[in-house]
Write an enzyme that holds these catalytic residues in place. Structure first.
Site, PDB file in Angstrom:
ATOM      1  N   LYS A  28       0.829  -1.197   0.000  1.00  0.00           N
ATOM      2  CA  LYS A  28       0.000   0.000   0.000  1.00  0.00           C
ATOM      3  C   LYS A  28       0.871   1.258   0.000  1.00  0.00           C
ATOM      4  CE  LYS A  28      -3.868  -0.337   1.933  1.00  0.00           C
ATOM      5  NZ  LYS A  28      -4.907  -0.629   2.937  1.00  0.00           N
ATOM      6  N   ARG A  98      -3.635   2.915   8.315  1.00  0.00           N
ATOM      7  CA  ARG A  98      -3.898   1.674   7.580  1.00  0.00           C
ATOM      8  C   ARG A  98      -2.668   0.778   7.561  1.00  0.00           C
ATOM      9  NH1 ARG A  98      -8.159   2.247   3.521  1.00  0.00           N
ATOM     10  NH2 ARG A  98      -9.114   4.312   3.645  1.00  0.00           N
ATOM     11  N   GLY A 107      -8.019  -7.535   3.950  1.00  0.00           N
ATOM     12  CA  GLY A 107      -8.877  -7.605   5.126  1.00  0.00           C
ATOM     13  C   GLY A 107      -8.267  -8.256   6.345  1.00  0.00           C
ATOM     14  N   MET A 109      -5.548  -7.329   8.158  1.00  0.00           N
ATOM     15  CA  MET A 109      -4.995  -6.439   9.188  1.00  0.00           C
ATOM     16  C   MET A 109      -5.842  -5.184   9.310  1.00  0.00           C
ATOM     17  SD  MET A 109      -0.966  -7.084   8.538  1.00  0.00           S
ATOM     18  CE  MET A 109      -1.144  -6.774   6.791  1.00  0.00           C
ATOM     19  N   ARG A 352      -2.900  -1.723  -6.406  1.00  0.00           N
ATOM     20  CA  ARG A 352      -2.038  -2.907  -6.300  1.00  0.00           C
ATOM     21  C   ARG A 352      -2.389  -3.839  -7.443  1.00  0.00           C
ATOM     22  NH1 ARG A 352      -4.936  -5.165  -0.770  1.00  0.00           N
ATOM     23  NH2 ARG A 352      -7.001  -5.508  -1.655  1.00  0.00           N
ATOM     24  N   HIS A 472     -15.597  -8.416   1.166  1.00  0.00           N
ATOM     25  CA  HIS A 472     -14.509  -9.214   1.723  1.00  0.00           C
ATOM     26  C   HIS A 472     -14.569 -10.653   1.210  1.00  0.00           C
ATOM     27  CE1 HIS A 472     -12.865 -11.980   4.831  1.00  0.00           C
ATOM     28  NE2 HIS A 472     -11.878 -11.116   4.828  1.00  0.00           N
ATOM     29  N   SER A 783      18.157 -40.682 -12.980  1.00  0.00           N
ATOM     30  CA  SER A 783      16.871 -40.053 -12.683  1.00  0.00           C
ATOM     31  C   SER A 783      16.784 -39.883 -11.170  1.00  0.00           C
ATOM     32  CB  SER A 783      15.708 -40.905 -13.190  1.00  0.00           C
ATOM     33  OG  SER A 783      14.474 -40.288 -12.878  1.00  0.00           O
ATOM     34  N   CYS A 853      12.294 -37.683 -11.248  1.00  0.00           N
ATOM     35  CA  CYS A 853      10.973 -38.309 -11.338  1.00  0.00           C
ATOM     36  C   CYS A 853      10.221 -38.282 -10.010  1.00  0.00           C
ATOM     37  CB  CYS A 853      11.078 -39.742 -11.851  1.00  0.00           C
ATOM     38  SG  CYS A 853      12.054 -40.832 -10.788  1.00  0.00           S
ATOM     39  N   TYR A 873      15.527 -33.191 -18.340  1.00  0.00           N
ATOM     40  CA  TYR A 873      14.062 -33.237 -18.267  1.00  0.00           C
ATOM     41  C   TYR A 873      13.615 -33.346 -16.819  1.00  0.00           C
ATOM     42  CZ  TYR A 873      14.353 -38.286 -17.350  1.00  0.00           C
ATOM     43  OH  TYR A 873      14.632 -39.507 -16.783  1.00  0.00           O
TER      44      TYR A 873
END
Length: 923
Positions: A28, A98, A107, A109, A352, A472, A783, A853, A873
């Protein structure tokens, strides 16, 4: 020694901070600073940094020594800019206080508005504005917020005072029916004064002291309330379920008040620059005339849509549209905005990056690329793993129109699309309890509050009787991709009787309901849900993903059906086919494997294995056909044999009867197989060392199937994998046995077209990782089985960890791990072994093929690590293949953004592909 800077100012067209400083100023504060700097109308104020919050908790809830002086200095600066003084009797400066964490926590805090009002300044505010009702309304709101937030008085006690005055005075004065609803705006000046007087008496009764009249005392009380809310139950729960770790705390924003409750030419709203549900480039939001602060998101009154706002106040709406264009062009992403209109003037209170539904995330990303706002790489980087999962969320089957009509209960406002079905839970606690019992829950509330966050996360869907699309409930549900319906005004909820009702139909807590968040319809009973097809934008993003990523993505699949699903999700082969899973598919197979296990000698075991051979061969044929030229890594039998036999008396007796042997023989054999720690016992390659006939049967099935399918014109690329290797000698013994069997079959069956195959091993023990260079002398591929490698390295059993591991992950408790190491790779510990083994293996065999894997192959952050480590991979379960593809692409984007001169992990995997790997890549 230079003093720390704990406070940053914004206002008058300039700001000390900027939008990149979220870690310091919170989201904020950073947004307010950035909006101020780019010329948007932002009320002046200052931000107390997150560092103060961190030190506050480290020092037993004490502030840094320099903070008081810095706050006083910036308060004076704010008073100078505004031309008002906090607490002034004639023209008071009022401020809001705030919260604002670096990560959005809607919502969770606290916020306190109208701070600075007292018994004298409220009269000055009334005289200055010529609006007594406005001043009294602001004062009663401040007493409520300060009392409930800073002093922990139950908010319901303040609400009851207002409700009582509405019922006994306002309703009577307006001559309204007993059932009529009284709005907050209907309450007049004398009635508001009564609310204020009674609220102050409540405060004094609860706190044993009068309501504070000193504005400075009020200010520090509010600052303490915001910092205190960082560790509130609801905020801690939200961070846990959102896996928010590693941030200092919340910042505190002290900001000049602007008033949306000054009359019909004022108001407050919340909006998104694009539709957060569909992703379309439509202005989306809600507005309340003559309202303040949290009225919109709290669901206290049902707001109007923006198109209505545009008609009612076109001048203010145009200013909002201008701000929308500026912010989206500046941030190049959809913005969530909070604003206030005070007597026609627009003020921006927050911006935001907005939370959005999964399908919307894909749509916005594609649209913004086409609009040339962002690049394809930026679009891919914005997609989250949860977005991919959410694309496949359930929906109602609209083809069953008659069933839907018969089950219809009530309609509300469709806040978050999708569908949910579960039992009615009228409290957050009930929803959490249901989820713990494995039941699906739908949380039903008049309106949700931040205290409900645990139940909201546990629930499948959320239904509220009040509120709008930016309430909310809607904001939090949208962030979690949960179906949500709000503003269901014809729904009656009786908490005492634990029931809901509509249209004369009564449902009890525990009964099933179904929500259609796309249409806002609520249905009684348990209706079937279907999985929708992914949108076109999803396919477009995944095309870009495949263009960007370099490493391949395979799947963990044991059946042709699973293989086909994985291919549909973009898999390029099978990285793990668990042969033992095939033994359980029908009674004849499990009977044969049990006969082999109970056998007392090699001949009897071979006889039983011959019964299994055709089953395994047929299974492998199906998998090779489904893969159609992609590589298939087949792991030889891994679990200890005791997992295949019955351990109860009844089951052992039945087995004895089927095998025509004595119960004692079966029991004795089962007892022999019992181990104190089977995970570290007779399993994996140890079974093949002890019982080579098992290995020979499985290799015979693999190679026979491969030869048969190859003759039918299908390319086959089998990779035979030895599990649980701990030593190069051990691997060499088994590798020779495999090749003896395989080469003999190939010589006989594939003379015209030699079948190519590979032999490699799983690296799933620390010793194998440490000896990787020696094992690589004989192995053609590695693997990594990171499931076992993790538990053996950290010494924690994944099957038992649930009893204590949450403490190790919770930052407010032990906080040893940043995440569950069985879900996201422990890069600091296990990761070192993985990276070291890759380096050692490639030093010996340059073209060694390397993959993973374990379940980590489908985790976003883990896959990024594997990319940096140089794997060829990753392999994931079929439904997580798209996540692995995304992670691989994001890893490449992140690597390309690295600064010049910074050494990046060597991508040797692209230079060292084996011939088999190259062939699969062409596919």
């Amino acid at each position: 020694m230079a003093k720390s800077k704990y406070v940053y100012f914004f206002g008058g067209g300039s700001a000390e901070g900027n939008g990149t400083m979220k870690e310091v100023l919170g989201g904020k504060g950073a947004g307010l600073a950035e909006m101020t700097a780019i010329g948007l109308p932002v009320p002046a104020g200052f931000t107390i940094t997150t560092e103060v919050c961190e030190e506050y908790y480290k020092n037993n809830r004490k502030y840094p020594a320099e903070l008081t002086a810095q706050v006083e200095s910036y308060l004076s600066k704010l008073e100078k800019i505004t031309g008002k003084k906090l607490g002034d009797k004639k023209d008071p400066l009022l401020v809001s206080v705030r919260s604002g964490a670096p990560v959005s926590m809607p919502g969770m805090m606290e916020t306190i508005l109208n701070l600075g009002l007292n018994d004298q300044s409220v009269q000055g505010l009334a005289e200055k504005t010529g609006n007594l009702r406005f001043a009294l309304d602001a004062y009663r709101r401040f007493i409520l917020m300060y009392g409930s937030t800073a002093m922990n008085i139950e908010r319901e006690k303040f609400d009851k005072i207002l409700d009582d005055v509405k019922e006994k005075r306002t309703k009577k004065r307006l001559n309204l029916a007993q059932t009529a609803k009284v709005s907050d705006t209907d309450v007049n000046e004398p009635e508001l004064q009564e609310v204020i007087d009674r609220s102050k008496k409540l405060y004094e009764k609860e706190i044993k002291a009068p309501f504070p009249q000193d504005p400075i005392k009020q200010l520090w009380g509010a600052i303490g309330a915001v910092f205190g809310s960082w560790m509130s139950d609801k905020a801690v729960t939200y961070r846990r379920v959102e896996n928010i770790v590693g941030i200092r705390g919340t910042a505190v924003n002290v900001m000049q008040m602007v008033f949306g409750n000054k009359g019909d030419n004022s108001g407050t709203g919340v909006c998104f620059t694009r539709d957060p549900n569909s992703g379309k480039n439509d202005f989306y939001g809600e507005y309340l005339f003559n309202a303040q602060g949290e009225d919109v998101v709290a669901g206290i009154r049902t707001p109007i849509k923006l198109d209505v706002f545009a008609k009612e106040d076109p001048a203010a709406y145009k200013k909002l549209c201008d701000a929308r264009k500026i912010l989206e062009k500046h941030y190049k992403d959809m913005q969530d905005m909070e604003f206030t209109v005070e007597e026609g003037e627009l003020y921006m209170l927050q911006c935001r990056t907005g939370k959005r539904l999964p399908a919307a995330a894909f749509q916005m990303a594609v649209d913004m690329v086409e609009e040339k706002l962002i690049t394809k790489e930026e679009a891919v980087s914005r997609i989250k793993a949860s977005d991919i999962e959410g694309v496949f969320y359930k929906a109602l089957d609209y083809s069953k129109a008659a069933d839907l009509k018969a089950a219809h209960l009530v309609d509300g406002i469709p806040a978050v699309p999708g569908a949910a079905c579960g039992i009615i839970c009228l409290s957050a606690e009930a929803a959490e309890a249901a989820a713990e019992e494995g039941k699906r829950a739908v949380l039903v509330r008049h309106e949700t509050s931040p205290e409900d966050v645990g139940g909201m996360h546990a629930a499948e869907g959320i239904l509220t009787a009040t509120g709008g699309k930016t309430s909310h409930a809607a904001v939090v549900a949208r962030g979690w991709g949960k179906c949500c319906i709000v503003g269901c005004e014809n729904l009656r909820i009786d908490y005492e009787k634990k029931e809901i009702s509509a249209k004369g139909i009564v449902l009890k807590e525990g009964d099933y309901i179904t929500l259609d968040g796309s249409k806002g319809a609520v249905y009684k009973g348990e209706l079937p849900l279907i999985t929708p097809k992914p949108p076109a934008a999803y396919k477009k993003i995944m095309e870009w993903v495949d263009q960007i990523r370099k490493i391949r993505v395979r799947t963990n699949a044991d059946t042709p059906e699973d293989a086909k699903i994985a291919i549909g999700h973009g898999a390029q082969g099978i990285g793990l086919c668990r042969t033992e899973h095939m033994f359980f598919s029908d009674d004849s197979r499990i009977q044969a494997i049990r006969e082999m296990i109970i056998a007392e000698n090699k001949e009897a075991r071979e006889k039983a294995l011959k019964k299994l051979l055709p089953y395994q061969t047929k299974d492998f044929e199906g998998i090779f056909k489904a893969m159609n030229g992609y590589p298939v890594t087949i792991r030889l039998i891994d679990p200890p044999l005791h997992e295949f036999v019955p351990h109860d008396k009844e089951g052992q007796q039945k087995l004895a009867e089927k095998l025509n042997i004595s119960f004692a023989s079966v029991k004795n054999r089962v007892d022999q197989l019992t181990e104190a720690n089977p995970m570290l016992g007779h399993r994996g390659c140890r079974l093949s060392i002890t019982y080579p006939e098992i290995l020979e049967m499985q290799v015979t099935a693999i190679i026979n199937a491969a030869c048969t399918v190859q003759k039918k014109g299908v390319d086959v690329l089998p990779e035979i994998m030895i599990p649980l290797t701990i030593d190069p000698k051990e691997f060499k013994i088994l590798e020779k046995r495999i090749r003896a069997v395989a080469d003999d079959i190939i010589e006989k069956k594939a003379k015209d077209k030699k079948l190519k195959y590979m032999v490699g091993t799983m690296i799933e023990t620390p010793r194998a990782a440490l000896l990787a260079d020696k094992i690589a002398e004989y192995a053609e591929f590695f693997s990594f089985g990171t499931n076992d490698l993790t538990q053996m390295t950290i010494g924690i059993s994944r099957d038992d960890a649930g009893k204590f591991l949450p403490e190790y992950v919770d930052e407010n408790k032990a906080g040893v791990f940043k995440a569950d190491p069985f879900q996201s790779l422990d890069q600091e510990g296990v990761g070192i072994l993985v990276a070291s083994a890759i380096q050692k293996g490639r030093e010996v065999k340059k073209h060694l093929e390397i993959g993973v894997c374990g379940e980590h192959g489908g985790d976003l952050n883990s896959v990024k690590f594997f990319c940096r480590a140089g794997m060829d991979y990753v392999s994931a379960s079929p439904l997580r293949v798209p996540i692995a593809r995304l992670a691989a692409a994001q890893a490449e984007v992140e690597a390309s953004k690295a600064k010049a001169g910074v050494k990046q992990p060597t991508k040797t995997s692209e230079k060292t592909k084996s011939k088999t790997a190259k062939k699969s890549a062409k596919k």
